[in-house]
Design a protein around this motif. Sequence first.
Motif, PDB file in Angstrom:
ATOM      1  N   THR A 200       0.827  -1.210   0.000  1.00 50.70           N
ATOM      2  CA  THR A 200       0.000   0.000   0.000  1.00 50.70           C
ATOM      3  C   THR A 200       0.855   1.251   0.000  1.00 50.70           C
ATOM      4  O   THR A 200       1.962   1.276   0.543  1.00 50.70           O
ATOM      5  CB  THR A 200      -0.932   0.010   1.212  1.00 50.70           C
ATOM      6  N   SER A 201       0.308   2.297  -0.588  1.00 48.81           N
ATOM      7  CA  SER A 201       1.003   3.581  -0.645  1.00 48.81           C
ATOM      8  C   SER A 201       0.819   4.320   0.681  1.00 48.81           C
ATOM      9  O   SER A 201       0.207   3.813   1.617  1.00 48.81           O
ATOM     10  CB  SER A 201       0.428   4.410  -1.796  1.00 48.81           C
ATOM     11  N   ALA A 202       1.326   5.550   0.729  1.00 43.77           N
ATOM     12  CA  ALA A 202       1.221   6.346   1.952  1.00 43.77           C
ATOM     13  C   ALA A 202      -0.162   6.956   2.136  1.00 43.77           C
ATOM     14  O   ALA A 202      -0.448   7.536   3.187  1.00 43.77           O
ATOM     15  CB  ALA A 202       2.283   7.437   1.937  1.00 43.77           C
ATOM     16  N   ALA A 203      -1.007   6.850   1.132  1.00 47.75           N
ATOM     17  CA  ALA A 203      -2.354   7.429   1.234  1.00 47.75           C
ATOM     18  C   ALA A 203      -3.128   6.728   2.354  1.00 47.75           C
ATOM     19  O   ALA A 203      -3.207   5.502   2.394  1.00 47.75           O
ATOM     20  CB  ALA A 203      -3.081   7.284  -0.099  1.00 47.75           C
ATOM     21  N   VAL A 204      -3.707   7.528   3.251  1.00 43.78           N
ATOM     22  CA  VAL A 204      -4.427   6.974   4.399  1.00 43.78           C
ATOM     23  C   VAL A 204      -5.730   6.360   3.921  1.00 43.78           C
ATOM     24  O   VAL A 204      -6.582   7.035   3.335  1.00 43.78           O
ATOM     25  CB  VAL A 204      -4.691   8.065   5.450  1.00 43.78           C
ATOM     26  N   ALA A 205      -5.896   5.088   4.163  1.00 36.74           N
ATOM     27  CA  ALA A 205      -7.128   4.380   3.789  1.00 36.74           C
ATOM     28  C   ALA A 205      -7.074   2.991   4.390  1.00 36.74           C
ATOM     29  O   ALA A 205      -5.990   2.417   4.538  1.00 36.74           O
ATOM     30  CB  ALA A 205      -7.277   4.293   2.269  1.00 36.74           C
ATOM     31  N   ASN A 206      -8.210   2.447   4.752  1.00 37.62           N
ATOM     32  CA  ASN A 206      -8.297   1.069   5.238  1.00 37.62           C
ATOM     33  C   ASN A 206      -8.695   0.189   4.072  1.00 37.62           C
ATOM     34  O   ASN A 206      -9.849   0.158   3.650  1.00 37.62           O
ATOM     35  CB  ASN A 206      -9.321   0.954   6.370  1.00 37.62           C
ATOM     36  N   ARG A 207      -7.702  -0.517   3.536  1.00 33.11           N
ATOM     37  CA  ARG A 207      -7.975  -1.415   2.406  1.00 33.11           C
ATOM     38  C   ARG A 207      -8.418  -2.769   2.943  1.00 33.11           C
ATOM     39  O   ARG A 207      -7.777  -3.316   3.857  1.00 33.11           O
ATOM     40  CB  ARG A 207      -6.724  -1.621   1.555  1.00 33.11           C
ATOM     41  N   THR A 208      -9.463  -3.325   2.380  1.00 33.40           N
ATOM     42  CA  THR A 208      -9.906  -4.668   2.774  1.00 33.40           C
ATOM     43  C   THR A 208     -10.026  -5.514   1.518  1.00 33.40           C
ATOM     44  O   THR A 208     -11.054  -5.490   0.833  1.00 33.40           O
ATOM     45  CB  THR A 208     -11.242  -4.654   3.529  1.00 33.40           C
ATOM     46  N   PRO A 209      -8.966  -6.283   1.190  1.00 32.55           N
ATOM     47  CA  PRO A 209      -9.010  -7.129  -0.011  1.00 32.55           C
ATOM     48  C   PRO A 209      -9.913  -8.336   0.165  1.00 32.55           C
ATOM     49  O   PRO A 209     -10.042  -8.878   1.266  1.00 32.55           O
ATOM     50  CB  PRO A 209      -7.557  -7.569  -0.184  1.00 32.55           C
ATOM     51  N   ILE A 269     -10.796 -15.528 -11.472  1.00 30.22           N
ATOM     52  CA  ILE A 269     -10.453 -15.284 -10.074  1.00 30.22           C
ATOM     53  C   ILE A 269      -9.937 -13.858 -10.012  1.00 30.22           C
ATOM     54  O   ILE A 269      -8.997 -13.497 -10.734  1.00 30.22           O
ATOM     55  CB  ILE A 269      -9.360 -16.260  -9.580  1.00 30.22           C
ATOM     56  N   ARG A 270     -10.556 -13.040  -9.152  1.00 28.06           N
ATOM     57  CA  ARG A 270     -10.179 -11.625  -9.105  1.00 28.06           C
ATOM     58  C   ARG A 270     -10.076 -11.136  -7.673  1.00 28.06           C
ATOM     59  O   ARG A 270     -10.661 -11.733  -6.762  1.00 28.06           O
ATOM     60  CB  ARG A 270     -11.215 -10.787  -9.863  1.00 28.06           C
ATOM     61  N   THR A 271      -9.367 -10.054  -7.483  1.00 29.84           N
ATOM     62  CA  THR A 271      -9.386  -9.369  -6.180  1.00 29.84           C
ATOM     63  C   THR A 271     -10.413  -8.249  -6.258  1.00 29.84           C
ATOM     64  O   THR A 271     -10.698  -7.698  -7.328  1.00 29.84           O
ATOM     65  CB  THR A 271      -8.019  -8.784  -5.825  1.00 29.84           C
ATOM     66  N   SER A 272     -10.977  -7.938  -5.107  1.00 29.90           N
ATOM     67  CA  SER A 272     -11.890  -6.804  -4.983  1.00 29.90           C
ATOM     68  C   SER A 272     -11.508  -6.125  -3.673  1.00 29.90           C
ATOM     69  O   SER A 272     -11.764  -6.660  -2.589  1.00 29.90           O
ATOM     70  CB  SER A 272     -13.346  -7.288  -4.955  1.00 29.90           C
ATOM     71  N   THR A 273     -10.860  -4.989  -3.782  1.00 30.40           N
ATOM     72  CA  THR A 273     -10.250  -4.343  -2.614  1.00 30.40           C
ATOM     73  C   THR A 273     -10.971  -3.042  -2.299  1.00 30.40           C
ATOM     74  O   THR A 273     -10.873  -2.070  -3.069  1.00 30.40           O
ATOM     75  CB  THR A 273      -8.762  -4.050  -2.877  1.00 30.40           C
ATOM     76  N   THR A 274     -11.693  -3.035  -1.198  1.00 28.36           N
ATOM     77  CA  THR A 274     -12.357  -1.806  -0.782  1.00 28.36           C
ATOM     78  C   THR A 274     -11.300  -0.757  -0.442  1.00 28.36           C
ATOM     79  O   THR A 274     -10.328  -1.049   0.252  1.00 28.36           O
ATOM     80  CB  THR A 274     -13.242  -2.073   0.445  1.00 28.36           C
ATOM     81  N   ASN A 275     -11.496   0.457  -0.953  1.00 31.35           N
ATOM     82  CA  ASN A 275     -10.606   1.598  -0.669  1.00 31.35           C
ATOM     83  C   ASN A 275      -9.207   1.425  -1.233  1.00 31.35           C
ATOM     84  O   ASN A 275      -8.240   2.011  -0.719  1.00 31.35           O
ATOM     85  CB  ASN A 275     -10.517   1.877   0.840  1.00 31.35           C
ATOM     86  N   LEU A 276      -9.054   0.656  -2.294  1.00 30.54           N
ATOM     87  CA  LEU A 276      -7.752   0.563  -2.976  1.00 30.54           C
ATOM     88  C   LEU A 276      -7.374   1.950  -3.475  1.00 30.54           C
ATOM     89  O   LEU A 276      -8.216   2.680  -4.008  1.00 30.54           O
ATOM     90  CB  LEU A 276      -7.828  -0.421  -4.141  1.00 30.54           C
ATOM     91  N   GLN A 277      -6.130   2.334  -3.291  1.00 30.73           N
ATOM     92  CA  GLN A 277      -5.665   3.666  -3.648  1.00 30.73           C
ATOM     93  C   GLN A 277      -4.821   3.641  -4.925  1.00 30.73           C
ATOM     94  O   GLN A 277      -4.330   2.583  -5.324  1.00 30.73           O
ATOM     95  CB  GLN A 277      -4.850   4.278  -2.498  1.00 30.73           C
ATOM     96  N   ALA A 278      -4.651   4.826  -5.521  1.00 32.34           N
ATOM     97  CA  ALA A 278      -3.999   4.908  -6.832  1.00 32.34           C
ATOM     98  C   ALA A 278      -2.557   4.422  -6.813  1.00 32.34           C
ATOM     99  O   ALA A 278      -2.049   3.937  -7.812  1.00 32.34           O
ATOM    100  CB  ALA A 278      -4.048   6.349  -7.340  1.00 32.34           C
ATOM    101  N   GLY A 279      -1.891   4.546  -5.674  1.00 33.51           N
ATOM    102  CA  GLY A 279      -0.494   4.142  -5.591  1.00 33.51           C
ATOM    103  C   GLY A 279      -0.288   2.753  -5.042  1.00 33.51           C
ATOM    104  O   GLY A 279       0.855   2.305  -4.864  1.00 33.51           O
ATOM    105  N   ASP A 280      -1.366   2.019  -4.784  1.00 33.47           N
ATOM    106  CA  ASP A 280      -1.242   0.657  -4.255  1.00 33.47           C
ATOM    107  C   ASP A 280      -0.867  -0.293  -5.384  1.00 33.47           C
ATOM    108  O   ASP A 280      -1.267  -0.110  -6.540  1.00 33.47           O
ATOM    109  CB  ASP A 280      -2.561   0.205  -3.628  1.00 33.47           C
TER     110      ASP A 280
END
Lengths: 297, 86
Positions: A200-209, A269-280
């Motif tokens: 994950t990048s430095a952008a503050v976010a709670n990612r839930t893959p 088969i795919r990932t679905s990541t809530t709150n994925l950020q542009a730099g992740d």
Amino acid sequence: MATGGAPLTPPSGPQPTAIQTTKPFVNFKPSDVPPSQFLYLQQNDNILIKTITNSSNQNLSLQYRFLTPQGEIKEGQFVFTPTVGPATTSFTLGECWLLSLGIQRLNAGTVGNWAHVQVGITRTAALGLPVIVHSMIWEGYIYNATFNGWPGVPSKEAYDGAGMVRTILGTTPGVGNEISETVPLNRRWTVQSIFLTLTTSAAVANRTPALTVDDGGFTFFVSPNPIAQPASTASFYSTSQVQQGAASLNTTTALLFPLNLQLKASYRIRTSTTNLQAGDQWSAPVYTVVEWASSEA
Amino acid sequence: MAKFLKCNSCGGIYPDTRDGKAVAYFHACPDQLIETHAVCDASGKAITPATFKPTPNPRNENLMPHPDKPGEYVMISEGSGVTEIA
């Protein structure tokens, strides 16, 4: 003086080329013997070879023996390099009785290679037309450093057998995007395990893959994941049949996934990541499957 | 032969298996990309959810029957092509 053995037999037994003084009870017919195989080929019959392979550059060889109407036993070889995926070719022997087929790979292969080969009889002259198969002679798998053929090992349909265990390195998605893997044409997979890494990048976010599985249209599985990944971290995700309830003490999170999930061509088969950020950045997925050829649509 | 290929449609990078030295890998673009990513507050919770857009000119290297040549197979869609990466 002879010791041991039967009367009139040397003690060490009869030598292979020596005439035995005791005649055998069984007689054999050395002439006018009918062919050992019933497979008769007429002038218009072609040997059809249909293949499904999982790699190109496989030089396959089909060796054959046949009995001519003149009573000669002859042999021959047909070498072909099928394109990856489904391919069809044929050759003709003329009028004869087919006695045997042996199929093997001529060049060195790589880990996970296989070719599923079907051999039959057709009278379709041009393979561009729908091929009409009059008889199935044999079908089965050719693996590296092994041979197969008829008569001998019983035929194996595409879904028979243990399958081929493969570890696949998938596609590293573009930065800020999700993973998407598709089962190729003419394949059936049993998914054993999947391993993923999210940085994950430095952008503050709670990612839930989460992992999702669909048939190319309808989603029929989504893995629940209550654990969020924060900014500026690298976490591993691995499939499991046990739901993880709390955050790991290390950096690996278990994602619930069905045991031995069977998938066919076009399934994803795919990932679905809530709150994925542009730099992740997701890494390329690494997954292990058991693979078979398949003719399913 | 390049070791990896980069898809010009979705930006994905994958192994180059065209030389037949490895089991073939068929890349297929995802059907959608993230257009705008989620905006989150200081606690990490989403304020604005992500939006998505269809992948432009997607590439799908999986095979389909050739529409004009029965018995032959072709790539489903070339997309925007690939770039070889050493």
